[in-house]
Scaffold this active site. Structure first.
Site, short mmCIF file in Angstrom:
data_model
loop_
_atom_site.label_atom_id
_atom_site.label_comp_id
_atom_site.label_asym_id
_atom_site.label_seq_id
_atom_site.Cartn_x
_atom_site.Cartn_y
_atom_site.Cartn_z
N GLY A 1 -6.71 15.02 -10.54
CA GLY A 1 -5.70 14.92 -9.49
C GLY A 1 -4.48 15.73 -9.89
NE ARG A 2 -0.54 13.30 -14.26
CZ ARG A 2 0.22 12.21 -14.03
NH1 ARG A 2 1.47 12.34 -13.67
NH2 ARG A 2 -0.30 11.01 -14.19
NE ARG B 1 4.59 10.70 -11.88
CZ ARG B 1 4.90 11.14 -13.08
NH1 ARG B 1 5.96 11.93 -13.25
NH2 ARG B 1 4.17 10.80 -14.11
CE1 TYR C 1 3.52 4.65 -13.43
CE2 TYR C 1 4.29 6.60 -12.26
CZ TYR C 1 3.44 5.52 -12.35
OH TYR C 1 2.52 5.31 -11.37
CB CYS D 1 21.32 -1.03 -3.05
SG CYS D 1 22.25 -0.28 -1.73
CD GLU D 2 16.23 -2.04 -6.58
OE1 GLU D 2 16.29 -2.42 -7.77
OE2 GLU D 2 15.68 -2.69 -5.68
CE1 TYR E 1 -1.81 9.88 -8.75
CE2 TYR E 1 -1.37 11.50 -10.46
CZ TYR E 1 -2.26 10.70 -9.76
OH TYR E 1 -3.59 10.75 -10.07
N1 LLP Z 1 -10.07 9.08 -11.06
C1 LLP Z 1 -9.65 7.81 -11.06
C2 LLP Z 1 -10.63 6.74 -11.00
C3 LLP Z 1 -8.27 7.53 -11.14
O1 LLP Z 1 -7.87 6.26 -11.17
C4 LLP Z 1 -7.34 8.59 -11.20
C5 LLP Z 1 -5.91 8.33 -11.27
C6 LLP Z 1 -7.83 9.91 -11.16
C7 LLP Z 1 -9.20 10.12 -11.10
C8 LLP Z 1 -6.93 11.11 -11.21
O2 LLP Z 1 -6.26 11.18 -12.42
P1 LLP Z 1 -5.33 12.45 -12.77
O3 LLP Z 1 -6.24 13.65 -12.95
O4 LLP Z 1 -4.38 12.64 -11.66
O5 LLP Z 1 -4.68 12.05 -14.02
N2 LLP Z 1 1.00 7.28 -10.43
C9 LLP Z 1 0.78 7.71 -11.80
C10 LLP Z 1 -0.63 8.18 -12.04
C11 LLP Z 1 -1.68 7.15 -11.66
C12 LLP Z 1 -3.07 7.65 -11.87
C13 LLP Z 1 -4.05 6.74 -11.22
N3 LLP Z 1 -5.42 7.15 -11.31
C14 LLP Z 1 1.80 8.78 -12.14
O6 LLP Z 1 2.64 9.09 -11.31
O7 LLP Z 1 1.80 9.30 -13.25
#
Ligand code: LLP
Length: 430
Positions: free
Chosen positions: A291-292, A328, A332, A358-359, A386
């Site tokens: 994803g990221r 984020r 985090y 307001c936080e 994200y």
């Molecule tokens: N596959 C599964 C089953 C997942 O749960 C996730 C991400 C991905 C793939 C994709 O992962 P990536 O390649 O993006 O690392 N909100 C958080 C990140 C949460 C990730 C959740 N799962 C942030 O902003 O860092």
């Protein structure tokens, strides 16, 4: 990449955002003009950056049997999905809503894997109707439910079990998922049993083994700790007469927010295939769910400085974006680079960049040295992943618009929400 016209370096890790004549550009589009035309907060994505990130995977894969299923929870704008669908991506979905988006963007359901710990029957039904490639199942109870749903439709659902290999991904605890204490997956010790259960259920067909150990991984060694355990399991399954066709290693490759040097898809894949060869499992197909790393550095969030406030202990730049736009940092403690869109001369001083919500947790960046005046537009870096997807309407704030730049053109790919949008659907008692 910086253009020959650059007066300032490009943004860390952002290949298609650079300064030209003193103004930050996304590809050929000046971001000061875009902000004044469309207002802020504004998410801006670069189409070329998406394509370049995709190429880091497709070039690394070459002719090897790997399906990249974009982890679309990172950024599920239809324009982003359509771009990846066009490039040949599959999708990793976690809800019926995400399935609807994939279909709306013209994605191929046969390249969709359905992950998530809490799939509901209606979501399973929708995915079976669409003909997804595989369900990544996370518990015995879910196996039973999926089998029932599939049987009621006269189908067999293709499944992988998401195995929790109990490895430490060495990332932020909120985005680490492969440890025993996490809610995700089936413990590796119970996996063989769970596969036997699955094999005995009439509505299921076993096709794979799945894991996802965490996100923003900057070291690849945890993947290999997980891989060895999964390959052991696949050997045991083979001996038990359960044949596995594909191995899904999830997502997780990190990006550069500040000075990280994340591993490349090529480094990961070369070593994975080496291990598969070494263990005589070269027949396995691979699935990845990044994803990221496909979108994170393909976007920035533009925001305008409303007020400068010089308090006793800190200097604050109060901007028009807030934790409801980019959660984020609050959630985090995450770092996002901050760049002025039109850097000005003058003494830089240290600012906390904060929003109007307001936080006290409503901050976007801390202790950044900048020369600022009210009205200046700032770009928050690494806002492609994200970011908009985690936006909310807290404080009854309308969510930002999203724009995709393509060369010297830009396209609004999501309208700014209006206040009327926010009140729609609510009513008072008679
Ligand atoms: N596959 C599964 C089953 C997942 O749960 C996730 C991400 C991905 C793939 C994709 O992962 P990536 O390649 O993006 O690392 N909100 C958080 C990140 C949460 C990730 C959740 N799962 C942030 O902003 O860092």
């Amino acid at each position: 990449m910086t253009s020959p016209n650059s007066t300032l370096p490009g943004l860390a890790g952002h290949p298609h955002f650079h300064y030209q004549n003193g103004i930050l550009h996304a590809e050929g589009v000046a971001l000061d003009a875009l902000a004044s035309q469309l207002g802020t907060p504004l998410y801006v994505y670069s189409r070329a950056a998406l394509a370049q990130a995709w190429r880091t995977y497709s070039d690394a894969i070459g002719t090897r049997p790997v399906l990249v299923c974009y982890g679309m929870k990172a950024n599920s704008n239809l324009a982003v999905l359509k771009e990846f669908a066009r490039l040949g991506a599959g999708f990793d979905i976690v809800s019926g809503g995400e399935l609807k988006r994939v279909l709306a963007a013209g994605g191929n359901p046969a390249k969709v894997v359905f992950s998530g710990v809490g799939k509901q029957a209606w979501e399973m039904r929708a995915a079976l109707e669409a003909g997804v490639k595989c369900f990544n199942v996370e518990s015995q109870a879910e196996l039973q439910c999926l089998s029932d749903v599939a049987q009621s439709m006269g189908q067999r659902a293709r499944v992988s079990l998401r195995v929790n290999p109990d490895v430490d991904a060495q990332t932020h605890p909120y985005i680490s998922t492969g440890l025993k204490e996490n809610k995700f997956g089936i413990a590796i010790e119970s996996a063989l049993d769970a596969y036997r259960t699955a094999a005995a259920l009439p509505g299921l067909e076993i096709v794979g083994v799945d894991c996802h150990i965490g996100s923003q991984l900057t070291d690849i060694s945890p993947y290999f700790d997980a891989l060895e355990k999964l390959l052991d399991l696949i050997e045991q399954l083979d001996a038990a007469g359960i044949a596995i066709q594909h191995l899904d290693l999830g997502g997780g490759l990190g990006i550069r927010y500040t000075d990280e040097i994340p591993p490349s898809p090529k480094a990961l894949l070369d070593q994975v295939f080496e291990r598969l060869q070494a263990r005589g499992m070269a027949h396995l197909h691979l699935v990845l769910e990044p994803g990221r790393s496909l979108v994170g550095n393909a976007g920035v969030l533009l925001t305008t400085v409303q007020y400068l406030k010089h308090a006793q202990a800190r200097n604050f730049a109060i901007v028009d974006a807030a934790m409801n736009d980019l959660l984020r940092p609050a959630l985090y403690d995450a770092y996002h680079g901050v760049q002025p869109v039109a850097p000005r001369d003058g003494a830089a001083i240290e600012y906390d960049i904060v929003g109007p919500v307001c936080e006290s947790a409503d901050w976007l960046a801390r202790q950044r040295k900048l020369a600022l005046q009210a009205g200046d537009v700032l770009a928050l870096e690494s806002a492609g992943a994200y970011a908009m997807v985690m936006a909310s309407n807290y404080n009854t704030r309308a969510r930002a618009a999203e724009v995709m730049v393509d060369g010297s053109r830009h396209y609004i790919v999501r309208q700014r929400e209006t206040l009327d949008d926010l009140l729609r659907g609510e009513s008072t008692l008679p």
